[in-house]
Design a protein around this motif. Structure first.
Motif, PDB file in Angstrom:
ATOM      1  N   ILE A 137     -23.126 -15.777 -82.142  1.00 34.32           N
ATOM      2  CA  ILE A 137     -22.620 -16.476 -83.326  1.00 34.32           C
ATOM      3  C   ILE A 137     -21.113 -16.267 -83.474  1.00 34.32           C
ATOM      4  O   ILE A 137     -20.363 -17.217 -83.722  1.00 34.32           O
ATOM      5  N   ILE A 138     -20.653 -15.043 -83.306  1.00 34.36           N
ATOM      6  CA  ILE A 138     -19.221 -14.756 -83.426  1.00 34.36           C
ATOM      7  C   ILE A 138     -18.437 -15.487 -82.343  1.00 34.36           C
ATOM      8  O   ILE A 138     -17.383 -16.065 -82.606  1.00 34.36           O
ATOM      9  N   PHE A 139     -18.962 -15.503 -81.112  1.00 37.78           N
ATOM     10  CA  PHE A 139     -18.268 -16.188 -80.025  1.00 37.78           C
ATOM     11  C   PHE A 139     -18.110 -17.670 -80.315  1.00 37.78           C
ATOM     12  O   PHE A 139     -17.019 -18.234 -80.192  1.00 37.78           O
ATOM     13  N   PHE A 140     -19.204 -18.339 -80.705  1.00 37.82           N
ATOM     14  CA  PHE A 140     -19.131 -19.776 -80.924  1.00 37.82           C
ATOM     15  C   PHE A 140     -18.381 -20.145 -82.201  1.00 37.82           C
ATOM     16  O   PHE A 140     -17.738 -21.201 -82.255  1.00 37.82           O
TER      17      PHE A 140
ATOM     18  N   THR B 184     -13.452 -22.477 -84.164  1.00 36.24           N
ATOM     19  CA  THR B 184     -12.232 -22.330 -84.954  1.00 36.24           C
ATOM     20  C   THR B 184     -11.011 -22.747 -84.145  1.00 36.24           C
ATOM     21  O   THR B 184     -10.137 -23.471 -84.638  1.00 36.24           O
ATOM     22  N   VAL B 185     -10.971 -22.322 -82.900  1.00 35.67           N
ATOM     23  CA  VAL B 185      -9.855 -22.710 -82.024  1.00 35.67           C
ATOM     24  C   VAL B 185      -9.860 -24.220 -81.806  1.00 35.67           C
ATOM     25  O   VAL B 185      -8.807 -24.876 -81.876  1.00 35.67           O
ATOM     26  N   ALA B 186     -11.033 -24.801 -81.566  1.00 33.90           N
ATOM     27  CA  ALA B 186     -11.114 -26.237 -81.307  1.00 33.90           C
ATOM     28  C   ALA B 186     -10.685 -27.064 -82.514  1.00 33.90           C
ATOM     29  O   ALA B 186      -9.899 -28.014 -82.381  1.00 33.90           O
ATOM     30  N   VAL B 187     -11.150 -26.702 -83.693  1.00 32.85           N
ATOM     31  CA  VAL B 187     -10.779 -27.453 -84.900  1.00 32.85           C
ATOM     32  C   VAL B 187      -9.298 -27.254 -85.213  1.00 32.85           C
ATOM     33  O   VAL B 187      -8.601 -28.197 -85.605  1.00 32.85           O
ATOM     34  N   SER B 188      -8.777 -26.053 -84.999  1.00 29.20           N
ATOM     35  CA  SER B 188      -7.351 -25.806 -85.245  1.00 29.20           C
ATOM     36  C   SER B 188      -6.478 -26.621 -84.295  1.00 29.20           C
ATOM     37  O   SER B 188      -5.468 -27.208 -84.716  1.00 29.20           O
TER      38      SER B 188
ATOM     39  N   GLU C 262     -12.018 -38.522 -90.461  1.00 30.66           N
ATOM     40  CA  GLU C 262     -12.857 -37.776 -89.527  1.00 30.66           C
ATOM     41  C   GLU C 262     -12.332 -36.361 -89.302  1.00 30.66           C
ATOM     42  O   GLU C 262     -13.094 -35.431 -89.001  1.00 30.66           O
ATOM     43  N   ASP C 263     -11.029 -36.168 -89.478  1.00 33.78           N
ATOM     44  CA  ASP C 263     -10.455 -34.832 -89.377  1.00 33.78           C
ATOM     45  C   ASP C 263     -10.862 -33.977 -90.577  1.00 33.78           C
ATOM     46  O   ASP C 263     -11.181 -32.793 -90.418  1.00 33.78           O
ATOM     47  N   TRP C 264     -10.849 -34.584 -91.747  1.00 37.76           N
ATOM     48  CA  TRP C 264     -11.321 -33.862 -92.933  1.00 37.76           C
ATOM     49  C   TRP C 264     -12.801 -33.535 -92.803  1.00 37.76           C
ATOM     50  O   TRP C 264     -13.254 -32.455 -93.209  1.00 37.76           O
ATOM     51  N   LEU C 265     -13.573 -34.446 -92.232  1.00 43.33           N
ATOM     52  CA  LEU C 265     -14.993 -34.200 -92.029  1.00 43.33           C
ATOM     53  C   LEU C 265     -15.216 -33.040 -91.046  1.00 43.33           C
ATOM     54  O   LEU C 265     -16.097 -32.201 -91.262  1.00 43.33           O
ATOM     55  N   ALA C 266     -14.406 -32.977 -89.987  1.00 45.89           N
ATOM     56  CA  ALA C 266     -14.517 -31.865 -89.031  1.00 45.89           C
ATOM     57  C   ALA C 266     -14.182 -30.537 -89.707  1.00 45.89           C
ATOM     58  O   ALA C 266     -14.847 -29.524 -89.458  1.00 45.89           O
TER      59      ALA C 266
ATOM     60  N   ALA D  60     -17.123 -29.613 -92.059  1.00 46.79           N
ATOM     61  CA  ALA D  60     -18.277 -29.150 -91.287  1.00 46.79           C
ATOM     62  C   ALA D  60     -18.032 -27.748 -90.746  1.00 46.79           C
ATOM     63  O   ALA D  60     -18.928 -26.901 -90.754  1.00 46.79           O
ATOM     64  N   HIS D  61     -16.826 -27.481 -90.317  1.00 51.92           N
ATOM     65  CA  HIS D  61     -16.490 -26.162 -89.783  1.00 51.92           C
ATOM     66  C   HIS D  61     -16.543 -25.094 -90.883  1.00 51.92           C
ATOM     67  O   HIS D  61     -17.091 -24.012 -90.682  1.00 51.92           O
ATOM     68  N   VAL D  62     -15.992 -25.405 -92.032  1.00 55.47           N
ATOM     69  CA  VAL D  62     -16.035 -24.459 -93.155  1.00 55.47           C
ATOM     70  C   VAL D  62     -17.480 -24.247 -93.617  1.00 55.47           C
ATOM     71  O   VAL D  62     -17.888 -23.125 -93.929  1.00 55.47           O
ATOM     72  N   GLY D  63     -18.263 -25.320 -93.631  1.00 51.86           N
ATOM     73  CA  GLY D  63     -19.674 -25.191 -93.988  1.00 51.86           C
ATOM     74  C   GLY D  63     -20.430 -24.304 -93.021  1.00 51.86           C
ATOM     75  O   GLY D  63     -21.265 -23.494 -93.421  1.00 51.86           O
ATOM     76  N   LEU D  64     -20.124 -24.419 -91.732  1.00 54.29           N
ATOM     77  CA  LEU D  64     -20.759 -23.567 -90.732  1.00 54.29           C
ATOM     78  C   LEU D  64     -20.388 -22.106 -90.945  1.00 54.29           C
ATOM     79  O   LEU D  64     -21.247 -21.228 -90.881  1.00 54.29           O
ATOM     80  N   HIS D  65     -19.127 -21.844 -91.227  1.00 51.32           N
ATOM     81  CA  HIS D  65     -18.704 -20.476 -91.532  1.00 51.32           C
ATOM     82  C   HIS D  65     -19.415 -19.955 -92.784  1.00 51.32           C
ATOM     83  O   HIS D  65     -19.859 -18.805 -92.819  1.00 51.32           O
ATOM     84  N   PHE D  66     -19.507 -20.789 -93.805  1.00 53.05           N
ATOM     85  CA  PHE D  66     -20.154 -20.384 -95.058  1.00 53.05           C
ATOM     86  C   PHE D  66     -21.619 -20.039 -94.829  1.00 53.05           C
ATOM     87  O   PHE D  66     -22.106 -19.020 -95.311  1.00 53.05           O
ATOM     88  N   ILE D  67     -22.316 -20.883 -94.081  1.00 53.91           N
ATOM     89  CA  ILE D  67     -23.739 -20.648 -93.826  1.00 53.91           C
ATOM     90  C   ILE D  67     -23.934 -19.356 -93.048  1.00 53.91           C
ATOM     91  O   ILE D  67     -24.802 -18.543 -93.384  1.00 53.91           O
ATOM     92  N   GLN D  68     -23.141 -19.136 -92.024  1.00 52.11           N
ATOM     93  CA  GLN D  68     -23.305 -17.935 -91.214  1.00 52.11           C
ATOM     94  C   GLN D  68     -22.888 -16.675 -91.971  1.00 52.11           C
ATOM     95  O   GLN D  68     -23.433 -15.605 -91.748  1.00 52.11           O
ATOM     96  N   GLN D  69     -21.918 -16.791 -92.851  1.00 51.43           N
ATOM     97  CA  GLN D  69     -21.457 -15.627 -93.609  1.00 51.43           C
ATOM     98  C   GLN D  69     -22.509 -15.155 -94.609  1.00 51.43           C
ATOM     99  O   GLN D  69     -22.748 -13.964 -94.746  1.00 51.43           O
ATOM    100  N   PHE D  70     -23.135 -16.079 -95.290  1.00 46.48           N
ATOM    101  CA  PHE D  70     -24.041 -15.716 -96.366  1.00 46.48           C
ATOM    102  C   PHE D  70     -25.507 -15.732 -95.962  1.00 46.48           C
ATOM    103  O   PHE D  70     -26.373 -15.485 -96.779  1.00 46.48           O
ATOM    104  N   ARG D  71     -25.792 -16.018 -94.723  1.00 47.08           N
ATOM    105  CA  ARG D  71     -27.180 -15.999 -94.253  1.00 47.08           C
ATOM    106  C   ARG D  71     -27.678 -14.579 -94.089  1.00 47.08           C
ATOM    107  O   ARG D  71     -28.838 -14.290 -94.302  1.00 47.08           O
TER     108      ARG D  71
END
Length: 82
Positions: free
Chosen positions: A15-18, A23-27, A43-47, A50-61
């Protein structure tokens, strides 16, 4: 590791690796769209969302159930029938 089937360490490492890779890809995408192309679209705002949502889900899961076995079945008895 024993025979417990707990692979939460490996799951957290993946999870940390991906998350780091995404993060690098979106940046880099945002950098190219802002600096090189000079066009930042929806589409950039959507990316980013989605990236922030993925971080949020993994952080609070939490990590208590990651990599563990879902079910624990007792061993089946071996019977020989002819």
């Amino acid at each position: 590791m024993g025979n417990s089937g707990d692979r939460s360490g490996e799951a957290v490492a993946v999870i940390i690796f991906f998350l780091s890779l995404s993060t690098v890809a979106v940046s880099l995408r945002c950098y190219c769209r802002i600096r090189v192309v000079k066009s930042f679209g929806w589409e950039d705002w959507l990316a980013i969302m989605a990236h922030v949502g993925l971080h949020f889900i993994q952080q609070f899961r939490g990590t208590s159930d990651i990599g563990g076995r879902c079910f624990s079945f007792p061993p089946a008895p071996v019977t020989w029938s002819e």
